[in-house]
Design an enzyme around this catalytic site. Structure first.
Site, PDB file in Angstrom:
ATOM      1  N   HIS A  54      10.916  13.427 -15.825  1.00 22.83           N
ATOM      2  CA  HIS A  54      10.291  14.807 -16.081  1.00 22.83           C
ATOM      3  C   HIS A  54      11.595  15.633 -16.700  1.00 22.83           C
ATOM      4  O   HIS A  54      12.455  15.214 -16.573  1.00 22.83           O
ATOM      5  CB  HIS A  54       9.437  15.455 -14.851  1.00 22.83           C
ATOM      6  N   ASP A  58      18.056  18.657 -13.739  1.00 22.74           N
ATOM      7  CA  ASP A  58      18.789  17.761 -12.673  1.00 22.74           C
ATOM      8  C   ASP A  58      18.358  16.367 -12.749  1.00 22.74           C
ATOM      9  O   ASP A  58      18.988  15.455 -12.133  1.00 22.74           O
ATOM     10  CB  ASP A  58      18.846  18.202 -11.278  1.00 22.74           C
ATOM     11  N   HIS A 171      16.367  11.459  -5.640  1.00 26.96           N
ATOM     12  CA  HIS A 171      17.377  12.059  -4.628  1.00 26.96           C
ATOM     13  C   HIS A 171      17.482  11.361  -3.344  1.00 26.96           C
ATOM     14  O   HIS A 171      16.644  10.677  -3.026  1.00 26.96           O
ATOM     15  CB  HIS A 171      16.543  13.491  -4.354  1.00 26.96           C
TER      16      HIS A 171
END
Length: 256
Positions: A54, A58, A171
Site C-alpha cells: 500500500h 512506512d 509490523h
C-alpha cells in the site's frame, strides 16, 4: 524460494523474497533502503522488483533509493495507487500474477480496508502471504480509507487461504495485539500460550513473524467474529452479523 525478514524503522518489516535458482529477489515494503541494501549484499542476490502492499510512507520510503541503485526494476502496487507510490511501474489488480526469477510467482489479492489500494501477495508453491497492514499477527490494521465491511471481507479472503500459509505482516505488533486478544477471550489457552511465546521472543530481540493462518484462526479476534465468546465480549455492537462484530472489535481496539 527463501524469505528473509528485514527489520526497518522502529517496528516495521520488509521482506526479501529470493528465487534461489536465479539469485534474483523482490523486496516487499521497503520502508527504508539501507537495511534492504545490506540484506541484498549479504544474501548475494540481485534486486529485480519492489512489491508494495500500500502507499503509506512506512512501506514505500525506500523506493526511491532502491530504484536509483537498481535502475529498471519493477515496482508493483495496486492500480488505484497510481500517483501515490514512488516509481510504480506495474499497476496490478486483483488476481494478477507477479514473478521474481524463474521459480517464484505471487498472486495479487486486493484487500481494501486499511487503505483502498491495499493488496497482499500470495505465493502458493510454498504457501506464504505478505499482508502489509491488513492482517497482523493476532490483529489487523486500522481503517484509514476503507469501511468495516471492506476490511472484514478482505480478512475473510485471507482467512480462506490454506492453513499452513505463512503470514508475513508489516509490523512487529504481536505482543500488544495478543494483549487485546486476551481481553476479548480471557479464557483462551491458545492466546495465553502464544502471548508467553511472543513475549519471550521479543525479550531476546527475535521476530514473531511469520505466523500461520492456522495460528491466526485460533488467536486473532478479527478472524473469530463468528465465535460466541467474541460476540459476547463486544458489548457495544450494532447487531450480530460478522461485519457488526468486526466493527465493534475494531472500535474497541482503537481505544485499547
Amino acid at each position: 524460494m527463501h524469505i528473509l525478514p528485514i527489520a526497518c524503522l522502529e517496528d516495521n518489516y520488509a521482506y526479501l523474497v529470493v528465487c534461489e535458482a536465479t539469485a534474483q529477489a523482490a523486496v516487499v515494503d521497503p520502508s527504508e533502503a539501507e537495511p534492504v541494501l545490506a540484506a541484498i549484499k549479504s544474501a548475494g542476490v540481485t534486486l529485480t522488483a519492489i512489491w508494495n502492499t500500500h502507499h503509506h510512507w512506512d512501506h514505500t520510503g525506500g523506493n526511491q533509493a532502491l530504484t536509483e541503485a537498481y535502475p529498471g526494476i519493477e515496482v508493483v502496487a495496486h492500480a488505484s495507487d497510481r500517483g501515490r507510490i514512488f516509481g510504480q511501474t506495474v499497476f496490478a489488480d486483483d488476481g494478477a500474477d507477479v514473478r521474481v526469477g524463474t521459480e517464484v510467482s505471487a498472486r495479487i489479492i486486493h484487500n481494501p480496508g486499511h487503505t483502498t489500494g491495499a493488496i497482499s501477495y500470495f505465493i502458493s508453491a510454498e504457501p506464504a502471504v505478505f499482508t502489509g497492514d491488513t492482517l497482523f499477527c493476532s490483529g489487523c490494521g486500522r481503517l484509514f480509507e476503507g469501511t468495516p465491511a471492506m476490511m472484514h471481507a478482505s480478512l475473510s479472503r485471507l482467512a480462506a487461504l490454506p492453513g499452513d500459509t505463512q503470514v508475513f505482516c508489516g509490523h512487529e505488533y504481536t505482543v500488544s495485539n495478543l494483549a487485546f486478544a486476551a481481553a476479548v477471550e480471557p479464557d483462551s489457552a491458545a492466546i495465553a500460550d502464544r502471548a508467553r511465546w511472543a513475549k519471550d521472543r521479543r525479550r531476546h530481540n527475535l521476530p514473531t513473524v511469520p505466523s500461520t493462518l492456522t495460528g491466526e484462526l485460533a488467536t486473532n479476534p478479527f478472524l473469530r467474529t463468528g465465535e460466541a465468546e467474541v460476540k459476547a465480549a463486544c458489548k457495544n455492537r450494532d447487531g450480530d452479523s460478522p461485519e457488526a462484530i468486526f466493527a465493534a472489535l475494531r472500535s474497541w481496539k482503537d481505544r485499547f
